[in-house]
Design an enzyme around this catalytic site. Sequence first.
Site, PDB file in Angstrom:
ATOM      1  N   ALA A  10       0.874  -1.203  -0.014  1.00 28.30           N
ATOM      2  CA  ALA A  10       0.091   0.002   0.076  1.00 28.30           C
ATOM      3  C   ALA A  10       0.986   1.151   0.118  1.00 28.30           C
ATOM      4  O   ALA A  10       2.107   1.196  -0.039  1.00 28.30           O
ATOM      5  CB  ALA A  10      -0.736   0.044   1.411  1.00 28.30           C
ATOM      6  N   SER A  11       0.184   2.518   0.041  1.00 28.77           N
ATOM      7  CA  SER A  11       0.848   3.400  -0.126  1.00 28.77           C
ATOM      8  C   SER A  11       1.954   3.916   1.081  1.00 28.77           C
ATOM      9  O   SER A  11       2.920   4.621   1.328  1.00 28.77           O
ATOM     10  CB  SER A  11       0.046   4.653  -0.087  1.00 28.77           C
ATOM     11  OG  SER A  11      -0.767   4.924   0.940  1.00 28.77           O
ATOM     12  N   LEU A  12       1.297   3.402   2.515  1.00 35.63           N
ATOM     13  CA  LEU A  12       2.032   3.711   3.592  1.00 35.63           C
ATOM     14  C   LEU A  12       2.843   2.369   3.980  1.00 35.63           C
ATOM     15  O   LEU A  12       4.133   2.813   4.961  1.00 35.63           O
ATOM     16  CB  LEU A  12       1.102   4.007   4.827  1.00 35.63           C
ATOM     17  CG  LEU A  12       0.172   5.133   4.656  1.00 35.63           C
ATOM     18  CD1 LEU A  12      -0.674   5.456   5.890  1.00 35.63           C
ATOM     19  CD2 LEU A  12       0.898   6.329   4.067  1.00 35.63           C
ATOM     20  N   GLN A  44       3.820  -2.057   3.519  1.00 32.23           N
ATOM     21  CA  GLN A  44       3.750  -3.440   3.000  1.00 32.23           C
ATOM     22  C   GLN A  44       3.819  -4.540   3.958  1.00 32.23           C
ATOM     23  O   GLN A  44       4.528  -4.326   4.832  1.00 32.23           O
ATOM     24  CB  GLN A  44       4.706  -3.612   1.681  1.00 32.23           C
ATOM     25  CG  GLN A  44       6.264  -3.545   2.278  1.00 32.23           C
ATOM     26  CD  GLN A  44       7.024  -3.476   1.093  1.00 32.23           C
ATOM     27  OE1 GLN A  44       6.952  -2.426   0.183  1.00 32.23           O
ATOM     28  NE2 GLN A  44       8.042  -4.235   0.840  1.00 32.23           N
ATOM     29  N   VAL A  45       3.086  -5.642   3.645  1.00 32.41           N
ATOM     30  CA  VAL A  45       3.035  -6.932   4.399  1.00 32.41           C
ATOM     31  C   VAL A  45       3.934  -7.890   3.865  1.00 32.41           C
ATOM     32  O   VAL A  45       3.879  -8.200   2.647  1.00 32.41           O
ATOM     33  CB  VAL A  45       1.501  -7.350   4.537  1.00 32.41           C
ATOM     34  CG1 VAL A  45       1.346  -8.313   5.770  1.00 32.41           C
ATOM     35  CG2 VAL A  45       0.580  -5.846   5.201  1.00 32.41           C
ATOM     36  N   LYS A  90       3.452  -6.282   9.286  1.00 31.43           N
ATOM     37  CA  LYS A  90       3.147  -4.851   8.502  1.00 31.43           C
ATOM     38  C   LYS A  90       4.256  -3.867   8.797  1.00 31.43           C
ATOM     39  O   LYS A  90       4.489  -3.514   9.923  1.00 31.43           O
ATOM     40  CB  LYS A  90       1.903  -4.705   8.942  1.00 31.43           C
ATOM     41  CG  LYS A  90       1.508  -3.196   7.921  1.00 31.43           C
ATOM     42  CD  LYS A  90      -0.105  -2.723   8.712  1.00 31.43           C
ATOM     43  CE  LYS A  90      -0.486  -1.562   7.892  1.00 31.43           C
ATOM     44  NZ  LYS A  90      -1.746  -1.312   8.452  1.00 31.43           N
ATOM     45  N   ASP A 117     -14.188   1.560   6.813  1.00 37.35           N
ATOM     46  CA  ASP A 117     -13.531   1.064   5.800  1.00 37.35           C
ATOM     47  C   ASP A 117     -13.536  -0.310   5.530  1.00 37.35           C
ATOM     48  O   ASP A 117     -12.608  -1.033   5.107  1.00 37.35           O
ATOM     49  CB  ASP A 117     -12.161   1.706   5.323  1.00 37.35           C
ATOM     50  CG  ASP A 117     -11.722   1.831   3.870  1.00 37.35           C
ATOM     51  OD1 ASP A 117     -12.665   1.688   3.102  1.00 37.35           O
ATOM     52  OD2 ASP A 117     -10.446   1.641   3.768  1.00 37.35           O
TER      53      ASP A 117
END
Length: 562
Positions: free
Chosen positions: A138-140, A142-143, A157, A292
């Site tokens: 993701a933008s912030l 990664q996993v 994460k 969300d």
Amino acid sequence: MTEASASAPGDPSAAPHSEGAMERRKQIMKFLFRYRRSGVFSGFSQDALLSTVTVEDGTPDEFSRDLEALGPTFIKLGQMLSTRPDIVPPAYAVALERMQEDVSPVPAEQIRVALEAELGVRLSKIFKTFDPEPLGTASLAQVHRAVLRDGTVVAVKVQKPGVAQRLLSDLSMLRSIAGAADRLTKVGRNLRFSDWLEEFGRTLVAELDYVAEAENLERFATHLKDHPELMVPRPVWDLTRRRVLTMELVQGARVDQISPLRRTEHSMQPLSAALLRGYLDQIFIYGEIHADPHPGNLRVTPDNRLAIFDLGMVANVPPGQRETLLKLLFAAVDGRGEQVAREMLALGTQLEDFDGERFNREIGQLISRYSAHSATTSEGRVVLDLVRTAMACGLRTPPELSMLGKALLNLDTVCRALSPELDAKAVVEGHLQHVMRARLRQSFSSPNMASELMDLQTLAREGPRRVSDILGLLSENKMQMRISGLEESHLMESLQKIANRVAAGVVTAALILASALMMRIPTASTLFGYPTIALILFFIGALLGASIVISALLGDRKVKNR
């Protein structure tokens, strides 16, 4: 000490940082200028509810792509804007809902360095294996998949290096732009961009704290224990830091990717119903909104349970506001438009151009349409339409109402993907009764009862003395009442305008009268055959009088009949 702080004011090394900030501001301003006529960030009329907003400079899909290109801060901003129908026109909100964080992963070596710096130990001492290929990006963050020394399979994460500094820098620029918009534009004064951006900044900074997300995971797992169909992965606290979250790895299929064979073997309807009930409990009993719950954050596990992920963005709702939201949803489901309007007035803030008659009419019609088409319209869509209608009529609603609508809309999407045959409206109506009973039980809990008894004790002890004091003041004619805020009210402003108008009229009349009396006095200096001073005073009085008349004709307005 950071590189920026180590640079002296005149050091050339500081120039690239300043130059980069100026370039970044230029990118942001260019983006805002391009979409200045789109209705985004600038408000829109009630007509925007009935038609698709188009703009010659860019389409909603282009707006979403341009927002993604600006980086992580603006991706999160787009996700948050999709929950604010009072700011974003419908076409743009739909485009923002489809926004995907399709970003390239950070190289595994950088992730390894960041992990070891946060945990303070080499990865080989913690993990038996650590997969360099991310499970998701993701933008912030990664996993990555990893296996602990005891054989436990976990998901790690990791926050991307440097992303926090970039976010804080972007937020600082956006705050200055929002402050200018609030001061210089009417829509800024109505929507309060600075307040909204401050709330967005707090939420975003909280999302960067993975310890808070781990606490959310544990708390949601505890709150949802009465729903065995739902599960939340547990965090591994020993390996969790502000920028690293380690939790148990849960395998499963996305809710929108369930095979027909599996649907035949196992009904997905219990999972959908449990998800709706669990989230209603979470919102109205525990006061937390996860806005969300989209299909990407939900997995159906091999043992046929529904796993919930990504709980970094959770809003808390105070008890009083929670009760008002519950009454509003009850009234909407029951088709009582008048009560819906009253509850929204209790929640919102009336702006200067608020039209109460139009507001009540529009809300009543909206709830009537919902009642007539309740089988095909979700509660979330109704709540978002209520927010749009309220803003179009001059009522600013709290962000929690938009988040509630967004959460209910996402839940409806997930339930339709899992089991299209589920009657979500019946589940919501039935479970709201359970929520009300649970709230009544909470009100009769020991702490609440003790607090009420203490209030009664204070009233019984101090009530007679206060009544005696009031009666004494009345008998001595010393009773006084003070109204706070009058000096800032429209009444005081109007009184000042009246006083200024009267004073200017008196001065004008005095000047004209004085000039008329002086016309009879012979003087050495004359103008057009009249004494100069008298004629000058007459012209000044005439100009003042004309300005008062023009101001009255152009500036005064009639109050609309209510």
